[in-house]
Write a protein that holds these residues in place. Structure first.
Motif, PDB file in Angstrom:
ATOM      1  N   TYR A 169      -3.105   8.058   5.740  1.00 16.64           N
ATOM      2  CA  TYR A 169      -2.389   8.656   6.889  1.00 16.64           C
ATOM      3  C   TYR A 169      -1.923   7.522   7.787  1.00 16.64           C
ATOM      4  CZ  TYR A 169      -1.462  11.745  10.883  1.00 16.64           C
ATOM      5  OH  TYR A 169      -0.870  12.432  11.915  1.00 16.64           O
ATOM      6  N   SER A 170      -0.777   7.725   8.410  1.00 12.12           N
ATOM      7  CA  SER A 170      -0.243   6.720   9.336  1.00 12.12           C
ATOM      8  C   SER A 170       0.499   7.442  10.456  1.00 12.12           C
ATOM      9  CB  SER A 170       0.698   5.755   8.596  1.00 12.12           C
ATOM     10  OG  SER A 170       1.172   4.758   9.479  1.00 12.12           O
ATOM     11  N   TRP A 212       0.837  -1.199   0.000  1.00 14.64           N
ATOM     12  CA  TRP A 212       0.000   0.000   0.000  1.00 14.64           C
ATOM     13  C   TRP A 212       0.877   1.258   0.000  1.00 14.64           C
ATOM     14  CZ3 TRP A 212      -5.523   0.045   0.739  1.00 14.64           C
ATOM     15  CH2 TRP A 212      -6.084  -1.239   0.773  1.00 14.64           C
ATOM     16  N   LYS A 224       1.702   5.043   0.840  1.00 17.44           N
ATOM     17  CA  LYS A 224       1.363   5.892   1.976  1.00 17.44           C
ATOM     18  C   LYS A 224       1.440   7.365   1.588  1.00 17.44           C
ATOM     19  CE  LYS A 224       2.859   2.695   5.615  1.00 17.44           C
ATOM     20  NZ  LYS A 224       3.688   2.535   6.827  1.00 17.44           N
ATOM     21  N   ASN A 247      -3.712   3.872  11.348  1.00 19.18           N
ATOM     22  CA  ASN A 247      -3.736   3.967   9.878  1.00 19.18           C
ATOM     23  C   ASN A 247      -5.134   4.388   9.398  1.00 19.18           C
ATOM     24  OD1 ASN A 247      -1.077   3.215   9.515  1.00 19.18           O
ATOM     25  ND2 ASN A 247      -1.573   1.016   9.315  1.00 19.18           N
ATOM     26  N   TYR A 250      -7.144   4.098   5.962  1.00 19.99           N
ATOM     27  CA  TYR A 250      -7.091   3.392   4.688  1.00 19.99           C
ATOM     28  C   TYR A 250      -8.122   3.960   3.705  1.00 19.99           C
ATOM     29  CZ  TYR A 250      -4.341  -0.151   7.129  1.00 19.99           C
ATOM     30  OH  TYR A 250      -3.375  -0.804   7.842  1.00 19.99           O
ATOM     31  N   GLU A 279       0.264  11.563   3.078  1.00 18.67           N
ATOM     32  CA  GLU A 279      -0.100  12.389   4.222  1.00 18.67           C
ATOM     33  C   GLU A 279      -1.332  13.228   3.867  1.00 18.67           C
ATOM     34  OE1 GLU A 279       1.248  12.414   7.224  1.00 18.67           O
ATOM     35  OE2 GLU A 279       2.587  10.767   6.641  1.00 18.67           O
ATOM     36  N   ILE A 312      -2.848   4.184   1.765  1.00 19.10           N
ATOM     37  CA  ILE A 312      -2.949   4.584   3.164  1.00 19.10           C
ATOM     38  C   ILE A 312      -2.900   6.105   3.186  1.00 19.10           C
ATOM     39  CG2 ILE A 312      -1.869   4.494   5.433  1.00 19.10           C
ATOM     40  CD1 ILE A 312      -0.749   1.771   4.705  1.00 19.10           C
ATOM     41  N   ASP A 350       1.802  -3.656  16.011  1.00 17.51           N
ATOM     42  CA  ASP A 350       2.846  -4.343  15.254  1.00 17.51           C
ATOM     43  C   ASP A 350       3.614  -5.240  16.232  1.00 17.51           C
ATOM     44  OD1 ASP A 350       4.851  -5.218  13.662  1.00 17.51           O
ATOM     45  OD2 ASP A 350       5.452  -3.235  12.925  1.00 17.51           O
ATOM     46  N   VAL A 406       0.063   1.539  15.756  1.00 21.52           N
ATOM     47  CA  VAL A 406       0.034   2.424  14.578  1.00 21.52           C
ATOM     48  C   VAL A 406      -1.418   2.716  14.221  1.00 21.52           C
ATOM     49  CG1 VAL A 406       0.709   2.717  12.179  1.00 21.52           C
ATOM     50  CG2 VAL A 406       2.184   1.415  13.746  1.00 21.52           C
TER      51      VAL A 406
END
Length: 934
Positions: free
Chosen positions: A302-303, A4, A6, A291, A293, A8, A300, A282, A289
């Motif tokens: 935002y993470s 995926w 990523k 996320n 989606y 912002e 993604i 994780d 984390v």
């Protein structure tokens, strides 16, 4: 596994500690109606405003608040918590409903809202168990549907108006619960489809659904895998989302749907504006984390690495994370422009397009992204793909921007494609149509040209500017295509213009006009009738006749709805014979047309005109056809014997035609003015002017006679010195017994007196009628004829002798009448004098009325009549025998006196009398004129 990307697309707005006013450990949270609601372990409920500041709070339960939900339709707060036990047998777990718009009564010191309903959750029928999930569905107010999930696999449901305690309780049981191991309810979700209501129930081992409308409530197991607490949520499309360590599963009504593989243990899950929110642990790093989606675009958005999260909720357009240490973090989505700028910098145009489409951005924003992608591809000289993007911008991007880029001849195929799409969407202008058709003609692509002009949409209309297409096809000699477009679009004038001006196909043009609606056929023939009359006069006239007389009747109302032949006169310019044939044919069929007067006026002008334009005279020699207006041909022909003969024959034809038309004109003058009508069916003044201009004597005489303008009639004869006609006319028009004017003889005598030539015979005949009707005094006759030096006294000798003899007789009669009146007057004066001076002796012995012997009392009148007084009655003032005669004389005198005041009557009598002096003498003789009044 799919990697995926990523981005912002979200940013941290603000964060920090939850205010100290929120006491106790946070047990539950809810959002809605602009505030965040927090339930604590000490039984308090706190409200935070948009700035994450403490707004208000109150004590909801005595022990702790386990679950709460802030309703959105009504400002209600529903809580589940522990209170003090009333008895050991009853649990302290209860459900409360607070109306946040109603504070408690003023007598209480607390600021808590009013609790409108309290419900004990566990009863004898509903045994106590640990509550693992809670959900409220707002139905039509004031009905609420509450679902309480327990750790034993049961779901307690409460439906109704809790405030009024009008509720219904029922229990749902999930299958598969064993005595050895209980299966808790870890998640609940409502799905409402119209009138159908479905309740999703998730356990660690299964996903189930209950049909709430069915009785009993029907259970369906959708899957044999489940999830833990806080990993169940609902999407905005009412899909159930279940998170497990290996993946995230979506469920519809009938079972499992799509599955998304995300590594890591799911701690919290939520849904926000089409985004899936996940807090994942994780195991490799031991970090949590958060996320966001974008499942649709497989990215993604935002993470963020976060601490241990205790609650996840959405409010104020933000995603709010609450951690175990009472910290709070707000994450907000960036605006679309910022997200797109980020993608454009990385040349991720495909992702940008998918993003704007998935987030339902407005069409203008989507087109802007596609334009930039098209510009990027165009710069890389990928023209075909660039054009595919530009096509998607139609309707939002100015077409000239794209057209200008592809005007290079090498890109004519791309330009043609773009222009075609522009026309399909109905956004093409006249210039675009011109350009596209020029592309087709330049490429000589007849097949595409056929497809373009013959393609129809759903309602059969053409998707381009019709007139522009016709002009371009016509200029490129694609007449068939131009005619098709004109015919399909109903542009009859263009269709006929091509037929007549370009192709010269007059027969087809006539057939086409015949096939049109009458109103449209009339419009087209007004515009192109001149050409048709010039080349196909007979057929054109037939069409006009059908238009003006189709199903024609004598009904004036219906005829007024049909076109008038006068409306088509202008198409016969330079073709007067055809116009004459048309009007004659129409007048023969329609006898009472509303425009009959105008038709007759036009026909009269055609009939009486001497300089009517004639058709060209055919010269069979040398195959030439010329008009005699061509001076050179006329001169050349006049030098040959055959030419002279042809000119003479032509002149004879013209003269004959003129006479025939004049005869028709005279017939029209007579038929148009029937004897029973005061006014004719034509303009009399115009008819007179036409007759005078064209020296049409017969018509002029007829009109003058019908208008009783007798002096103008004889003036025509005088102008032509037609003495015989003059006398015949006066015999006809000067007979007063037949309504004629005898004074015409006086005018005729004056004419012969001033003519200056010998007209003895005519004068004698005129004097006969003057003497017969006593029209003129002899002295006037002498003065009138004395002006003609060619006449002798012998002409009037006999007339004068007879008149003198008549005058002598009249004088003698007058003399005897005078003597008689003088004698009568003398006797009257003597009688008056006798009445004044002498006594009157009455000797009658019998009553005049009853003839009996007269006795007293008796009445004697001066007229020598005597009556019994009883025979007179009340009327003793006048003689019954003489009174009627006396009254008649008095009435006559009164009438004469009244007439003397009517000057109009007096002058009329003077004017109409043969001898006006006698009328004046009579007025004087009766003492009317001489009598004066004060």
């Amino acid at each position: 596994m799919y990697q995926w990307r990523k981005f912002e697309f979200f940013e941290e707005k603000y964060g920090g500690k939850i205010p100290e006013d929120v006491t106790g450990e946070i047990q539950c949270c809810s959002s809605g109606r602009g505030k965040v609601v927090i339930g604590s372990s000490d039984g308090s409920v706190s409200f935070l405003d948009r700035g994450i500041k403490f707004d208000s709070g109150f004590q909801a339960h005595s022990s702790s608040v386990l679950f709460l939900q802030h309703l959105k339709q009504r400002n209600f707060l529903v809580t589940v918590g522990e209170d003090e036990q009333i008895s050991p047998q009853q649990s302290g777990m209860c459900l409360k409903v607070f109306d946040l718009d109603k504070p408690q009564e003023e007598s209480t010191s607390s600021s808590a809202p009013e609790c409108i309903g309290i419900l004990r959750i566990f009863t004898n029928q509903y045994p106590e168990a640990k509550i693992t999930s809670f959900l409220v569905l707002e139905e039509v107010p004031p009905i609420l549907l509450l679902a309480i999930g327990l750790d034993n696999g049961c779901i307690y449901c409460v439906k109704g108006d809790i405030a009024r305690e009008r509720i219904t309780r029922f229990k749902l049981q999930v299958d598969g619960v064993s005595d050895k191991r209980q299966t808790p309810i870890t998640g609940l979700g409502f799905r409402l489809d119209g009138l159908s209501l479905l309740l999703f129930a998730v356990t660690p081992d299964s996903v189930n659904s209950f049909a709430m409308q069915a009785q009993p409530h029907r259970l369906q197991t959708l899957d044999h895998i489940g999830s833990g607490v806080n990993t169940v949520t609902m999407s905005d499309r009412s899909e159930l989302i279940v998170g497990r360590p290996e993946a995230v599963y979506f469920y519809e009504v009938d079972g499992r749907g799509p599955c998304w593989a995300f590594e890591g243990e799911k701690k919290f899950m939520g849904w926000f504006r089409g985004y899936l929110l996940c807090v994942i642990t994780d195991h490799k790093t031991g970090t949590n984390v958060f996320n966001v989606y974008d499942l649709r675009n497989r990215l993604i958005a935002y993470s963020l690495v976060v601490d241990k999260v205790s609650n996840l909720l959405c409010e104020w357009g933000n995603v709010i994370l609450i951690t175990a240490d009472k910290s709070l973090l707000c994450v907000a989505e960036k605006d679309m422009e910022s997200k797109l700028d980020m993608l454009f910098k990385k040349n991720l145009y495909t992702v940008a397009i998918n993003l704007v489409q998935s987030q339902h951005a407005d069409a203008a924003a989507t087109a802007n992204v596609m334009r930039k992608y098209g510009d990027h591809l165009y710069g890389k000289q990928d023209y075909d793909e660039a054009m595919s993007q530009y096509i998607n911008t139609i309707g939002h991007l100015e077409p000239s921007f794209v057209i200008q880029k592809f005007l290079d001849a090498q890109r004519i195929y791309n330009l043609t494609n773009y222009l075609e799409k522009l026309h399909e969407k109905g956004l093409a202008s006249k210039d675009h149509t011109t350009l596209l058709l020029n592309c087709y003609t330049k490429l000589k692509d007849v097949e595409k040209l056929n497809t373009f002009v013959r393609k129809e949409d759903g309602i059969g209309e053409l998707k381009f500017d019709v007139e522009t297409a016709i002009r371009v096809c016509r200029a490129a000699n694609y007449h068939e295509h131009a005619m098709y477009v004109a015919k399909k679009a109903g542009k009859h004038e263009w269709y006929l213009k091509i037929l007549l001006e370009d192709l010269g196909n007059y027969d087809e043009a006539l057939q086409y006009i015949s096939s049109l609606e009458p109103s449209q056929a009339g419009v087209t023939i007004k515009e192109y009738g001149k050409i048709l009359i010039e080349h196909k006069p007979k057929e054109a006239i037939d069409i006009l006749m059908r238009l003006c007389t189709e199903q024609g009747t004598s009904n004036g109302v219906y005829l007024s709805m049909l076109p008038s032949p006068v409306d088509f006169i202008n198409v016969f310019v330079q073709h007067p014979h055809s116009l004459m044939d048309f009007l004659e044919s129409y007048a023969e069929i329609v006898k009472d047309s509303p425009a009959q007067g105008e038709i007759n006026n036009t026909l009269l002008e055609l009939y009486l005109s001497k300089d009517l334009n004639f058709p060209s005279i055919s010269l069979s020699e040398n195959g030439l056809e010329q008009n005699f207006t061509d001076q050179s041909v006329a001169v050349a022909m006049s030098k040959t014997d055959s030419g002279k003969k042809k000119i003479a024959d032509s002149n004879d034809r013209i003269e004959k035609d003129c006479l025939e038309r004049q005869q028709k004109g005279l017939e029209l003058l007579k038929m148009g003015w029937p004897s029973d009508q005061d006014q004719p069916l034509y303009d009399v003044d115009l008819a007179i002017i036409l007759c005078e201009m064209n020296s049409f004597k017969e018509g002029l005489l007829y009109l003058y006679e019908k208008m009783k303008l007798y002096r103008e009639v004889i003036a025509c004869y005088m102008q032509n010195h037609d003495h015989e006609g003059l006398i015949a006319c006066c015999k006809k028009l000067g007979d007063s017994g037949k309504g004629g004017d005898p004074s015409l003889w006086a005018d005729l005598l004056k004419y012969f007196g001033e003519i200056g030539e010998d007209c003895t015979k005519e004068v004698k005949e005129v004097l006969t009628y003057i003497e017969r009707d006593d029209i003129l005094p002899p002295i006037i006759v002498l003065q009138t004829l004395g002006k003609n030096p060619c006449l002798t006294l012998s002409v009037i000798k006999d007339y004068i002798a007879r008149k003198l003899e008549q005058e002598s007789k009249i004088i003698e009669e007058d003399r005897r009448a005078v003597e008689k009146y003088q004698e009568t007057t003398k006797n009257m004066r003597k009688e008056i004098e006798d009445l004044r001076t002498n006594a009157k002796i009455f000797q009658l012995s019998k009553c005049t009325a009853c003839t009996f012997t007269l006795d007293i009392p008796a009445v004697h009148f001066m007229c020598m009549h005597s009556f019994h007084q009883r025979c007179l009655g009340d009327n003793e003032t006048e003689c019954p025998e003489c009174a009627p005669e006396y009254r008649s004389v008095v009435d006559m005198k009164r009438s004469l006196e009244l007439n003397s005041k009517d000057q109009a009557l007096f002058f009329q009598q003077v004017k109409s009398s043969k001898d006006g002096f006698s009328v004046i003498a009579e007025y004087f003789g009766k003492g009317i004129i001489s009598k004066t009044s004060d």
